[in-house]
Write a protein that holds these residues in place. Structure first.
Motif, PDB file in Angstrom:
ATOM      1  N   SER A 104       0.859  -1.228   0.042  1.00  0.00           N
ATOM      2  CA  SER A 104       0.070   0.036  -0.128  1.00  0.00           C
ATOM      3  C   SER A 104       0.723   1.267  -0.060  1.00  0.00           C
ATOM      4  N   HIS A 105       2.003   1.281   0.525  1.00  0.00           N
ATOM      5  CA  HIS A 105       2.841   2.431   0.785  1.00  0.00           C
ATOM      6  C   HIS A 105       3.741   2.591  -0.433  1.00  0.00           C
ATOM      7  N   LEU A 106       4.052   1.563  -1.313  1.00  0.00           N
ATOM      8  CA  LEU A 106       4.685   1.591  -2.621  1.00  0.00           C
ATOM      9  C   LEU A 106       4.267   2.282  -3.866  1.00  0.00           C
ATOM     10  N   ILE A 107       3.168   2.436  -4.212  1.00  0.00           N
ATOM     11  CA  ILE A 107       2.550   2.976  -5.417  1.00  0.00           C
ATOM     12  C   ILE A 107       1.053   3.211  -5.236  1.00  0.00           C
ATOM     13  N   SER A 108       0.848   4.613  -5.463  1.00  0.00           N
ATOM     14  CA  SER A 108      -0.527   4.965  -5.534  1.00  0.00           C
ATOM     15  C   SER A 108      -1.563   4.632  -6.683  1.00  0.00           C
ATOM     16  N   ASP A 109      -1.301   4.422  -7.515  1.00  0.00           N
ATOM     17  CA  ASP A 109      -1.976   3.829  -8.782  1.00  0.00           C
ATOM     18  C   ASP A 109      -1.616   2.388  -9.051  1.00  0.00           C
ATOM     19  N   LEU A 110      -1.580   1.641  -8.046  1.00  0.00           N
ATOM     20  CA  LEU A 110      -1.109   0.051  -8.440  1.00  0.00           C
ATOM     21  C   LEU A 110      -2.158  -0.443  -8.994  1.00  0.00           C
ATOM     22  N   GLU A 111      -3.211  -0.420  -9.230  1.00  0.00           N
ATOM     23  CA  GLU A 111      -4.168  -1.024 -10.128  1.00  0.00           C
ATOM     24  C   GLU A 111      -3.961  -0.834 -11.513  1.00  0.00           C
ATOM     25  N   ASP A 112      -3.679   0.359 -11.962  1.00  0.00           N
ATOM     26  CA  ASP A 112      -3.384   1.043 -13.325  1.00  0.00           C
ATOM     27  C   ASP A 112      -1.991   0.498 -13.660  1.00  0.00           C
ATOM     28  N   TYR A 113      -1.097   0.504 -12.688  1.00  0.00           N
ATOM     29  CA  TYR A 113       0.232  -0.143 -12.997  1.00  0.00           C
ATOM     30  C   TYR A 113       0.104  -1.737 -13.263  1.00  0.00           C
ATOM     31  N   VAL A 130      -1.087 -17.470  -9.027  1.00  0.00           N
ATOM     32  CA  VAL A 130      -0.198 -16.696  -8.476  1.00  0.00           C
ATOM     33  C   VAL A 130       0.643 -15.910  -9.500  1.00  0.00           C
ATOM     34  N   LEU A 131       0.559 -14.453  -9.423  1.00  0.00           N
ATOM     35  CA  LEU A 131       1.263 -13.706 -10.405  1.00  0.00           C
ATOM     36  C   LEU A 131       2.303 -12.977  -9.814  1.00  0.00           C
ATOM     37  N   PHE A 132       3.225 -12.570 -10.517  1.00  0.00           N
ATOM     38  CA  PHE A 132       4.571 -11.724  -9.902  1.00  0.00           C
ATOM     39  C   PHE A 132       4.646 -10.583 -10.688  1.00  0.00           C
ATOM     40  N   ALA A 133       4.741  -9.442  -9.972  1.00  0.00           N
ATOM     41  CA  ALA A 133       5.049  -7.817 -10.741  1.00  0.00           C
ATOM     42  C   ALA A 133       6.073  -7.376  -9.917  1.00  0.00           C
ATOM     43  N   LYS A 134       7.038  -6.932 -10.587  1.00  0.00           N
ATOM     44  CA  LYS A 134       8.104  -5.953 -10.245  1.00  0.00           C
ATOM     45  C   LYS A 134       7.652  -4.638 -10.034  1.00  0.00           C
ATOM     46  N   LEU A 135       7.736  -4.012  -8.968  1.00  0.00           N
ATOM     47  CA  LEU A 135       7.120  -2.823  -8.465  1.00  0.00           C
ATOM     48  C   LEU A 135       7.844  -1.626  -8.361  1.00  0.00           C
ATOM     49  N   SER A 140      12.611  -5.032  -5.569  1.00  0.00           N
ATOM     50  CA  SER A 140      12.120  -6.464  -5.967  1.00  0.00           C
ATOM     51  C   SER A 140      10.629  -6.162  -6.470  1.00  0.00           C
ATOM     52  N   GLY A 141       9.844  -7.264  -6.380  1.00  0.00           N
ATOM     53  CA  GLY A 141       8.537  -7.391  -6.663  1.00  0.00           C
ATOM     54  C   GLY A 141       7.666  -8.077  -5.779  1.00  0.00           C
ATOM     55  N   THR A 142       6.399  -8.287  -5.907  1.00  0.00           N
ATOM     56  CA  THR A 142       5.610  -9.087  -5.083  1.00  0.00           C
ATOM     57  C   THR A 142       4.918 -10.079  -5.720  1.00  0.00           C
ATOM     58  N   ARG A 143       4.238 -10.965  -5.052  1.00  0.00           N
ATOM     59  CA  ARG A 143       3.440 -12.014  -5.544  1.00  0.00           C
ATOM     60  C   ARG A 143       1.811 -11.481  -5.116  1.00  0.00           C
ATOM     61  N   PHE A 144       1.051 -11.586  -6.351  1.00  0.00           N
ATOM     62  CA  PHE A 144      -0.202 -11.446  -5.947  1.00  0.00           C
ATOM     63  C   PHE A 144      -1.336 -12.838  -6.373  1.00  0.00           C
ATOM     64  N   LYS A 145      -1.972 -13.119  -5.433  1.00  0.00           N
ATOM     65  CA  LYS A 145      -3.034 -14.350  -5.813  1.00  0.00           C
ATOM     66  C   LYS A 145      -4.421 -13.931  -6.330  1.00  0.00           C
ATOM     67  N   VAL A 146      -4.865 -14.537  -7.322  1.00  0.00           N
ATOM     68  CA  VAL A 146      -6.142 -14.170  -7.836  1.00  0.00           C
ATOM     69  C   VAL A 146      -7.129 -14.614  -7.081  1.00  0.00           C
ATOM     70  N   VAL A 147      -8.122 -13.862  -6.357  1.00  0.00           N
ATOM     71  CA  VAL A 147      -9.070 -14.264  -5.508  1.00  0.00           C
ATOM     72  C   VAL A 147     -10.399 -14.431  -6.293  1.00  0.00           C
ATOM     73  N   ASP A 148     -10.587 -13.611  -7.305  1.00  0.00           N
ATOM     74  CA  ASP A 148     -11.737 -13.507  -7.936  1.00  0.00           C
ATOM     75  C   ASP A 148     -11.622 -13.133  -9.299  1.00  0.00           C
ATOM     76  N   LEU A 149     -12.319 -13.533 -10.451  1.00  0.00           N
ATOM     77  CA  LEU A 149     -12.229 -12.795 -11.578  1.00  0.00           C
ATOM     78  C   LEU A 149     -13.653 -13.091 -12.549  1.00  0.00           C
ATOM     79  N   LYS A 150     -13.658 -12.354 -13.736  1.00  0.00           N
ATOM     80  CA  LYS A 150     -14.997 -12.543 -14.388  1.00  0.00           C
ATOM     81  C   LYS A 150     -14.480 -12.430 -15.957  1.00  0.00           C
ATOM     82  N   PRO A 151     -14.497 -13.488 -16.845  1.00  0.00           N
ATOM     83  CA  PRO A 151     -15.048 -14.857 -16.717  1.00  0.00           C
ATOM     84  C   PRO A 151     -14.273 -15.711 -15.520  1.00  0.00           C
ATOM     85  N   ALA A 152     -14.437 -16.948 -15.546  1.00  0.00           N
ATOM     86  CA  ALA A 152     -13.791 -17.714 -14.745  1.00  0.00           C
ATOM     87  C   ALA A 152     -12.203 -17.925 -15.054  1.00  0.00           C
TER      88      ALA A 152
END
Length: 184
Positions: A104-113, A130-135, A140-152
């Motif tokens: 939360s402290h690294l980038i204000s427009d994280l979703e757009d990035y 599990v997705l990885f993005a360099k921030l 370094s970067g971090t991992r993100f887990k997909v918890v929901d999406l549309k379509p499946a």
């Protein structure tokens, strides 16, 4: 359906949503680079991935090369057998991601990035991926887990809406070595 054995992805190809398949398997199954495949374990855990050009040395080996984020997503290990089947992947409308650390402290427009980063890779995703993005602003970067999406399942594009949802409270105290008795 044929089973392929998991081997590691070459380091430079990691975190791109790609798999490399045995060229003989690709020919037999009429799969080409750029196609999307579903990879399923014997425990019915699956991910989707785009097919990368194969390594010529992998011909007739029965290998599928996955990166560490893909093996983490389907909870498998190197050497495990998996089924691979060609599939169709639509553009994703929305993806809800949970960072596996406080960003939360690294980038204000994280979703757009993340939309720009993942759409540039044509990143495939399904639930539990599990997705990885360099921030930016981070060594370094971090991992993100997909918890929901549309379509499946599908591909992250420039029109995909990404929402960040913490499954923990950012900034809350984490367990330290002292909490569990220290190092000694």
């Amino acid at each position: 359906m044929s089973l392929l054995r998991i081997e590691p992805m070459p380091v430079g190809e990691s975190a791109k949503g790609l798999v490399m398949l045995d060229p003989a398997f690709m020919s037999h199954e009429k799969i080409k680079a750029g196609d999307v495949v579903e990879v399923t374990t014997g425990f019915s855990k699956s991910i989707i991935a785009r097919v990368s050009p194969p390594l010529p040395a992998d011909k007739d080996t029965g290998y599928i090369r996955l990166d560490q984020y893909q093996t983490q997503s389907i909870k498998c290990m190197l050497g495990d057998p998996v089924e691979v089947e060609k599939t169709v992947a639509e553009s994703l409308e929305k993806v809800v991601l949970s960072p596996l650390m406080d960003v939360s402290h690294l980038i204000s427009d994280l979703e757009d990035y993340l939309v720009k980063t993942f759409s540039a890779l044509k990143m495939p995703a399904c639930k539990r991926t599990v997705l990885f993005a360099k921030l930016p602003g981070s060594a370094s970067g971090t991992r993100f887990k997909v918890v929901d999406l549309k379509p499946a399942q599908g591909i992250i594009t420039e029109s995909t809406i990404i929402e960040i949802k913490y499954l923990f409270t950012p900034g809350e105290a984490q367990v330290t070595f002292e909490d569990v008795g220290g190092l000694g």
